[in-house]
Design a protein around this motif. Structure first.
Motif, PDB file in Angstrom:
ATOM      1  N   PRO A 208       0.815  -1.214   0.000  1.00 54.36           N
ATOM      2  CA  PRO A 208       0.000   0.000   0.000  1.00 54.36           C
ATOM      3  C   PRO A 208       0.851   1.268   0.000  1.00 54.36           C
ATOM      4  O   PRO A 208       1.866   1.349   0.695  1.00 54.36           O
ATOM      5  CB  PRO A 208      -0.798  -0.128   1.310  1.00 54.36           C
ATOM      6  CG  PRO A 208      -0.869  -1.597   1.562  1.00 54.36           C
ATOM      7  CD  PRO A 208       0.461  -2.138   1.087  1.00 54.36           C
ATOM      8  N   GLY A 209       0.420   2.211  -0.806  1.00 53.73           N
ATOM      9  CA  GLY A 209       1.135   3.476  -0.885  1.00 53.73           C
ATOM     10  C   GLY A 209       2.145   3.556  -2.004  1.00 53.73           C
ATOM     11  O   GLY A 209       2.650   4.641  -2.316  1.00 53.73           O
ATOM     12  N   ILE A 210       2.457   2.423  -2.633  1.00 58.09           N
ATOM     13  CA  ILE A 210       3.420   2.477  -3.727  1.00 58.09           C
ATOM     14  C   ILE A 210       2.820   3.229  -4.909  1.00 58.09           C
ATOM     15  O   ILE A 210       1.639   3.059  -5.242  1.00 58.09           O
ATOM     16  CB  ILE A 210       3.893   1.073  -4.145  1.00 58.09           C
ATOM     17  CG1 ILE A 210       5.121   1.179  -5.067  1.00 58.09           C
ATOM     18  CG2 ILE A 210       2.778   0.287  -4.825  1.00 58.09           C
ATOM     19  CD1 ILE A 210       5.838  -0.129  -5.280  1.00 58.09           C
ATOM     20  N   GLY A 211       3.604   4.094  -5.519  1.00 55.91           N
ATOM     21  CA  GLY A 211       3.129   4.890  -6.630  1.00 55.91           C
ATOM     22  C   GLY A 211       3.475   4.299  -7.975  1.00 55.91           C
ATOM     23  O   GLY A 211       4.161   3.279  -8.075  1.00 55.91           O
ATOM     24  N   GLY A 212       2.990   4.956  -9.003  1.00 48.20           N
ATOM     25  CA  GLY A 212       3.290   4.547 -10.367  1.00 48.20           C
ATOM     26  C   GLY A 212       3.253   5.747 -11.286  1.00 48.20           C
ATOM     27  O   GLY A 212       2.543   6.720 -11.017  1.00 48.20           O
ATOM     28  N   LYS A 213       4.023   5.714 -12.366  1.00 46.34           N
ATOM     29  CA  LYS A 213       4.066   6.851 -13.276  1.00 46.34           C
ATOM     30  C   LYS A 213       4.508   6.401 -14.654  1.00 46.34           C
ATOM     31  O   LYS A 213       5.200   5.385 -14.818  1.00 46.34           O
ATOM     32  CB  LYS A 213       5.005   7.926 -12.749  1.00 46.34           C
ATOM     33  CG  LYS A 213       6.463   7.489 -12.665  1.00 46.34           C
ATOM     34  CD  LYS A 213       7.333   8.438 -11.857  1.00 46.34           C
ATOM     35  CE  LYS A 213       7.434   9.807 -12.448  1.00 46.34           C
ATOM     36  NZ  LYS A 213       8.403  10.653 -11.711  1.00 46.34           N
ATOM     37  N   LYS A 214       4.109   7.189 -15.656  1.00 54.92           N
ATOM     38  CA  LYS A 214       4.613   6.998 -17.017  1.00 54.92           C
ATOM     39  C   LYS A 214       5.958   7.689 -17.130  1.00 54.92           C
ATOM     40  O   LYS A 214       6.154   8.786 -16.609  1.00 54.92           O
ATOM     41  CB  LYS A 214       3.641   7.576 -18.037  1.00 54.92           C
ATOM     42  CG  LYS A 214       4.140   7.496 -19.481  1.00 54.92           C
ATOM     43  CD  LYS A 214       3.142   8.085 -20.455  1.00 54.92           C
ATOM     44  CE  LYS A 214       2.026   7.117 -20.731  1.00 54.92           C
ATOM     45  NZ  LYS A 214       1.160   7.594 -21.846  1.00 54.92           N
ATOM     46  N   VAL A 215       6.913   7.044 -17.816  1.00 56.82           N
ATOM     47  CA  VAL A 215       8.253   7.613 -17.948  1.00 56.82           C
ATOM     48  C   VAL A 215       8.649   7.670 -19.422  1.00 56.82           C
ATOM     49  O   VAL A 215       8.047   7.002 -20.275  1.00 56.82           O
ATOM     50  CB  VAL A 215       9.291   6.785 -17.153  1.00 56.82           C
ATOM     51  CG1 VAL A 215       8.994   6.853 -15.658  1.00 56.82           C
ATOM     52  CG2 VAL A 215       9.329   5.332 -17.620  1.00 56.82           C
ATOM     53  N   GLY A 216       9.667   8.472 -19.708  1.00 55.92           N
ATOM     54  CA  GLY A 216      10.084   8.673 -21.088  1.00 55.92           C
ATOM     55  C   GLY A 216      11.042   7.629 -21.607  1.00 55.92           C
ATOM     56  O   GLY A 216      11.145   7.417 -22.814  1.00 55.92           O
ATOM     57  N   GLY A 217      11.773   6.965 -20.716  1.00 54.78           N
ATOM     58  CA  GLY A 217      12.739   5.970 -21.152  1.00 54.78           C
ATOM     59  C   GLY A 217      12.076   4.692 -21.624  1.00 54.78           C
ATOM     60  O   GLY A 217      10.942   4.380 -21.244  1.00 54.78           O
ATOM     61  N   GLY A 218      12.783   3.935 -22.435  1.00 50.12           N
ATOM     62  CA  GLY A 218      12.258   2.689 -22.960  1.00 50.12           C
ATOM     63  C   GLY A 218      12.850   1.478 -22.276  1.00 50.12           C
ATOM     64  O   GLY A 218      13.903   1.543 -21.639  1.00 50.12           O
ATOM     65  N   SER A 219      12.156   0.356 -22.389  1.00 48.27           N
ATOM     66  CA  SER A 219      12.652  -0.925 -21.888  1.00 48.27           C
ATOM     67  C   SER A 219      12.031  -2.019 -22.725  1.00 48.27           C
ATOM     68  O   SER A 219      11.223  -1.765 -23.624  1.00 48.27           O
ATOM     69  CB  SER A 219      12.300  -1.121 -20.407  1.00 48.27           C
ATOM     70  OG  SER A 219      10.974  -1.610 -20.253  1.00 48.27           O
ATOM     71  N   ASP A 220      12.345  -3.274 -22.406  1.00 46.85           N
ATOM     72  CA  ASP A 220      11.717  -4.379 -23.117  1.00 46.85           C
ATOM     73  C   ASP A 220      10.244  -4.504 -22.766  1.00 46.85           C
ATOM     74  O   ASP A 220       9.490  -5.191 -23.464  1.00 46.85           O
ATOM     75  CB  ASP A 220      12.458  -5.681 -22.821  1.00 46.85           C
ATOM     76  CG  ASP A 220      13.817  -5.729 -23.514  1.00 46.85           C
ATOM     77  OD1 ASP A 220      13.980  -5.036 -24.541  1.00 46.85           O
ATOM     78  OD2 ASP A 220      14.716  -6.440 -23.028  1.00 46.85           O
ATOM     79  N   GLY A 221       9.813  -3.823 -21.697  1.00 42.44           N
ATOM     80  CA  GLY A 221       8.391  -3.763 -21.392  1.00 42.44           C
ATOM     81  C   GLY A 221       7.593  -3.056 -22.470  1.00 42.44           C
ATOM     82  O   GLY A 221       6.383  -3.298 -22.595  1.00 42.44           O
TER      83      GLY A 221
END
Length: 367
Positions: A303-316
């Motif tokens: 609980p409390g963990i955040g999430g965000k869109k980022v500019g860098g790329g990955s295999d995801g």
């Protein structure tokens, strides 16, 4: 949802394995170094998880693949190549000091691999789990993309062990990204005796840089940034050739198409100049929708963990673009990716290892 009881995971054991991986340098495209790294990764996986890891040969070096048996349900995805040249370790050896582990590749992304391995080792049942650790992520994943996509579709869910976001949160979306190289061919002549006989590739490049920069649409998340330019051979010679390298980031498939079409349509301003374009957006955008289901599970577990869109790329980017549920940024909490001050916060390693284990249990329980 299947609950997960937090396990006692040895931080000392994780640091021991992290040291082992860091001390085998693995610069991308150095096949001998990456081969040695792959063998080391496989040995660590086998020692902690108890089943054989397979080396999948590729032109850039071996990828490491492991299976816990049974029907595949979740893919643990990472890479073992790093951006640092051979010899970096001598200048910047692995250290643990003041609550931080430092050394080349600790954050991007060897720390995440170690956390995942130890998190999975805490599970009595490892069936349905696959691990894929690729050899060429830092240089575009050209030799691993097909395998990544195949295993992602087979498993149906992907956990990516790239380092956490700056605030320690997860990465719930990524821009599509790529590199475009624009080459200009002109004609050399003596800059003093007959400059008019030449076709100045440097002048043509100046026109094209401005045209390329105009493709930016930052208000919708598109950045088109000329980053490197080269031209000419001597001060008294009209430049016969020039090259412009451009970093491209987009948030939608439509913008990918628009930008790539614009590059293909670049037209010379000087009579006789020739423009050649190579490259493009090789990593498609990872939509936030692909992370929604798994991010919700992560928030229940931590609980409390955040999430965000980022500019860098990955295999995801590849797996999310396929529509396979994908959650990224599950690796180490720290910072300084690709920099000399790269670090991992030691006190959070066990927490993140447990998060991976909990997500794996929840995913298997729902499929």
């Amino acid at each position: 949802m299947t609950t997960h009881t937090t396990a006692q995971i040895s931080v000392d054991g994780m640091l021991e394995d992290l040291r082992t991986l860091v001390e085998v340098e693995s610069p991308s495209l150095d096949v001998d170094a990456v081969t040695a790294s792959a063998k080391t990764v496989a040995a660590v996986v086998e020692s902690r998880l108890g089943r054989r890891a397979v080396l999948v040969e590729g032109e850039a070096g071996p990828h490491v693949r492991w299976s816990g048996g049974g029907d595949p349900k979740v893919l643990i995805l990472g890479h073992h190549d790093t951006v640092f040249p051979l010899g970096t370790l001598e200048r910047r050896p692995f250290r643990v000091q003041d609550g931080r582990a430092t050394g080349p590749g600790v954050f991007d992304m060897l720390g995440g691999l170690v956390q995942a391995i130890h998190g999975l080792a805490s599970l009595d049942d490892r069936s349905g789990i696959e691990i894929l650790v690729t050899a060429d992520e830092e240089v575009g994943s050209a030799t691993s993309r097909a395998l990544i996509e195949e295993r992602a579709l087979a498993c149906g869910a992907v956990l990516v062990l790239e380092g956490a976001a700056d605030d320690g949160g997860l990465k719930t979306g990524r821009k599509g990204c790529g590199t475009v190289e624009v080459s200009i061919t002109g004609r050399a002549s003596h800059a003093g005796l007959e400059p008019e006989a030449g076709i100045n590739a440097l002048v043509e490049a100046a026109h094209q840089v401005l045209e390329i920069a105009s493709l930016n649409r930052p208000e919708i998340g598109t950045t088109v940034t000329p980053t490197v330019a080269t031209a000419g051979t001597a001060s008294n010679v009209v430049a016969a050739a020039a090259t412009i390298t451009v970093d491209v980031r987009v948030e939608s498939a439509g913008e990918k198409d628009r930008v790539e079409s614009a590059f293909a349509a670049l037209t010379p301003r000087l009579d006789g100049a020739v423009i050649t374009v190579r490259g493009g957006v090789h990593r498609p955008p990872m939509p936030e929708s692909s992370a929604a289901e798994l991010f919700a599970l992560a928030q229940q577990l931590l609980p409390g963990i955040g999430g965000k869109k980022v500019g860098g790329g990955s295999d995801g980017n590849f797996t999310g673009a396929l529509g396979v549920p994908t959650l990224d940024g599950l690796g180490a909490v720290g910072g300084g990716a690709h920099a000399d001050h790269e670090y991992v916060i030691v006190d959070l390693m066990a927490e993140r290892a447990n998060l991976v284990a909990g997500l794996v249990k929840a995913i298997r329980g729902s499929r």
